[in-house]
Write a protein that holds these residues in place. Structure first.
Motif, PDB file in Angstrom:
ATOM      1  N   UNK A   1      43.145 -19.744  12.435  1.00 35.33           N
ATOM      2  CA  UNK A   1      44.071 -18.615  12.502  1.00 35.33           C
ATOM      3  C   UNK A   1      43.687 -17.672  13.626  1.00 35.33           C
ATOM      4  N   UNK A   2      44.688 -16.996  14.154  1.00 36.30           N
ATOM      5  CA  UNK A   2      44.507 -15.996  15.201  1.00 36.30           C
ATOM      6  C   UNK A   2      43.790 -14.772  14.630  1.00 36.30           C
ATOM      7  N   UNK A   3      42.855 -14.218  15.412  1.00 39.34           N
ATOM      8  CA  UNK A   3      42.158 -13.005  15.008  1.00 39.34           C
ATOM      9  C   UNK A   3      42.504 -11.842  15.931  1.00 39.34           C
ATOM     10  N   UNK A   4      42.307 -12.036  17.243  1.00 37.85           N
ATOM     11  CA  UNK A   4      42.528 -10.936  18.183  1.00 37.85           C
ATOM     12  C   UNK A   4      42.742 -11.491  19.581  1.00 37.85           C
ATOM     13  N   UNK A   5      43.415 -10.696  20.418  1.00 39.98           N
ATOM     14  CA  UNK A   5      43.640 -11.068  21.811  1.00 39.98           C
ATOM     15  C   UNK A   5      43.527  -9.834  22.688  1.00 39.98           C
ATOM     16  N   UNK A   6      43.190 -10.060  23.953  1.00 43.82           N
ATOM     17  CA  UNK A   6      43.093  -8.969  24.920  1.00 43.82           C
ATOM     18  C   UNK A   6      43.646  -9.466  26.249  1.00 43.82           C
ATOM     19  N   UNK A   7      44.414  -8.629  26.926  1.00 47.33           N
ATOM     20  CA  UNK A   7      44.979  -9.011  28.212  1.00 47.33           C
ATOM     21  C   UNK A   7      43.896  -9.076  29.281  1.00 47.33           C
ATOM     22  N   UNK A   8      44.246  -9.625  30.440  1.00 46.50           N
ATOM     23  CA  UNK A   8      43.238  -9.828  31.469  1.00 46.50           C
ATOM     24  C   UNK A   8      42.608  -8.517  31.921  1.00 46.50           C
ATOM     25  N   UNK A   9      43.397  -7.446  31.887  1.00 52.38           N
ATOM     26  CA  UNK A   9      42.895  -6.148  32.334  1.00 52.38           C
ATOM     27  C   UNK A   9      42.241  -5.352  31.203  1.00 52.38           C
ATOM     28  N   UNK A  10      42.488  -5.783  29.966  1.00 55.96           N
ATOM     29  CA  UNK A  10      42.004  -5.018  28.821  1.00 55.96           C
ATOM     30  C   UNK A  10      42.959  -3.947  28.358  1.00 55.96           C
ATOM     31  N   UNK A  11      44.119  -3.829  28.998  1.00 56.69           N
ATOM     32  CA  UNK A  11      45.044  -2.741  28.668  1.00 56.69           C
ATOM     33  C   UNK A  11      45.858  -3.020  27.411  1.00 56.69           C
ATOM     34  N   UNK A  12      45.940  -4.274  27.023  1.00 56.96           N
ATOM     35  CA  UNK A  12      46.676  -4.636  25.804  1.00 56.96           C
ATOM     36  C   UNK A  12      45.774  -5.412  24.869  1.00 56.96           C
ATOM     37  N   UNK A  13      45.878  -5.101  23.577  1.00 54.82           N
ATOM     38  CA  UNK A  13      45.156  -5.840  22.550  1.00 54.82           C
ATOM     39  C   UNK A  13      46.098  -6.125  21.389  1.00 54.82           C
ATOM     40  N   UNK A  14      45.743  -7.129  20.623  1.00 54.06           N
ATOM     41  CA  UNK A  14      46.522  -7.503  19.443  1.00 54.06           C
ATOM     42  C   UNK A  14      45.559  -8.023  18.390  1.00 54.06           C
ATOM     43  N   UNK A  15      45.871  -7.711  17.118  1.00 56.02           N
ATOM     44  CA  UNK A  15      45.002  -8.117  16.016  1.00 56.02           C
ATOM     45  C   UNK A  15      45.834  -8.656  14.860  1.00 56.02           C
ATOM     46  N   UNK A  16      45.271  -9.587  14.117  1.00 53.12           N
ATOM     47  CA  UNK A  16      45.900  -9.961  12.878  1.00 53.12           C
ATOM     48  C   UNK A  16      45.702  -8.822  11.876  1.00 53.12           C
ATOM     49  N   UNK A  17      46.620  -8.684  10.955  1.00 57.02           N
ATOM     50  CA  UNK A  17      46.608  -7.521  10.060  1.00 57.02           C
ATOM     51  C   UNK A  17      45.310  -7.376   9.272  1.00 57.02           C
ATOM     52  N   UNK A  18      44.718  -8.484   8.878  1.00 57.91           N
ATOM     53  CA  UNK A  18      43.562  -8.423   7.988  1.00 57.91           C
ATOM     54  C   UNK A  18      42.311  -7.848   8.647  1.00 57.91           C
ATOM     55  N   UNK A  19      42.304  -7.743   9.985  1.00 57.95           N
ATOM     56  CA  UNK A  19      41.108  -7.223  10.668  1.00 57.95           C
ATOM     57  C   UNK A  19      41.361  -5.893  11.361  1.00 57.95           C
ATOM     58  N   UNK A  20      42.597  -5.415  11.339  1.00 54.93           N
ATOM     59  CA  UNK A  20      42.916  -4.142  11.996  1.00 54.93           C
ATOM     60  C   UNK A  20      42.071  -3.018  11.397  1.00 54.93           C
ATOM     61  N   UNK A  21      41.502  -2.204  12.272  1.00 57.36           N
ATOM     62  CA  UNK A  21      40.660  -1.102  11.830  1.00 57.36           C
ATOM     63  C   UNK A  21      39.211  -1.490  11.604  1.00 57.36           C
ATOM     64  N   UNK A  22      38.933  -2.787  11.591  1.00 55.52           N
ATOM     65  CA  UNK A  22      37.551  -3.256  11.380  1.00 55.52           C
ATOM     66  C   UNK A  22      36.992  -3.991  12.593  1.00 55.52           C
ATOM     67  N   UNK A  23      37.824  -4.749  13.273  1.00 52.47           N
ATOM     68  CA  UNK A  23      37.393  -5.532  14.434  1.00 52.47           C
ATOM     69  C   UNK A  23      37.933  -4.899  15.711  1.00 52.47           C
ATOM     70  N   UNK A  24      37.155  -5.022  16.787  1.00 49.87           N
ATOM     71  CA  UNK A  24      37.585  -4.535  18.094  1.00 49.87           C
ATOM     72  C   UNK A  24      37.286  -5.594  19.144  1.00 49.87           C
ATOM     73  N   UNK A  25      38.307  -5.995  19.882  1.00 54.37           N
ATOM     74  CA  UNK A  25      38.130  -6.926  20.985  1.00 54.37           C
ATOM     75  C   UNK A  25      38.021  -6.123  22.275  1.00 54.37           C
ATOM     76  N   UNK A  26      37.122  -6.545  23.149  1.00 50.70           N
ATOM     77  CA  UNK A  26      36.933  -5.860  24.422  1.00 50.70           C
ATOM     78  C   UNK A  26      36.480  -6.882  25.449  1.00 50.70           C
ATOM     79  N   UNK A  27      36.388  -6.456  26.698  1.00 50.77           N
ATOM     80  CA  UNK A  27      35.948  -7.395  27.735  1.00 50.77           C
ATOM     81  C   UNK A  27      35.216  -6.648  28.831  1.00 50.77           C
ATOM     82  N   UNK A  28      34.359  -7.383  29.512  1.00 53.53           N
ATOM     83  CA  UNK A  28      33.656  -6.899  30.690  1.00 53.53           C
ATOM     84  C   UNK A  28      33.884  -7.950  31.769  1.00 53.53           C
TER      85      UNK A  28
END
Length: 121
Positions: free
Chosen positions: A45-72
């Motif tokens: 199942x999908x958990x989270x996604x982040x755009x190439x720039x980091x400006x957009x993120x998306x989360x599955x409902x069950x992890x919203x508020x608990x998980x954070x996706x980021x990139x360097x």
């Protein structure tokens, strides 16, 4: 692009883990990044996604508020910070690279090996 996930382990409920996904072969900054998970006996199942720039993120409902996706992008790495972990989060976590066009949903075509996260109650 080749992907290597790391950071999994055993943690008690309420604890935290940070997963890392390091890319090689091609620069990760050209791709959207994502995390998926597969629990025993269940489909991936999908958990989270982040755009190439980091400006957009998306989360599955069950992890919203608990998980954070980021990139360097300087380190060619995407992260998943997981807080307030629950036993239901126990799964093999996979990172992925793909595309995410404006107005569309992210799609993924390159996958890393999984890293196991086990949350004890």
């Amino acid at each position: 692009v080749q992907l290597q996930a790391s950071g999994g382990g055993l943690v008690q409920a309420g604890g935290s883990l940070r997963l890392s996904c390091a890319a090689s072969g091609r620069t990760f900054s050209s791709y959207a990044g994502g995390w998926f998970r597969q629990a025993p006996g269940k489909e991936r199942e999908f958990v989270a996604a982040i755009s190439w720039s980091g400006s957009r993120t998306s989360y599955t409902d069950s992890v919203k508020g608990r998980f954070t996706i980021s990139r360097d992008n300087g380190k060619n790495t995407v992260f998943l910070q997981m807080n307030s972990l629950k036993p239901m989060d126990t799964a093999v976590y996979y990172c992925a690279a793909g595309q995410w066009t404006i107005g569309g949903a992210p799609t993924f075509g390159s996958w890393g090996q999984g890293t196991l996260v086990t949350v004890s109650s």
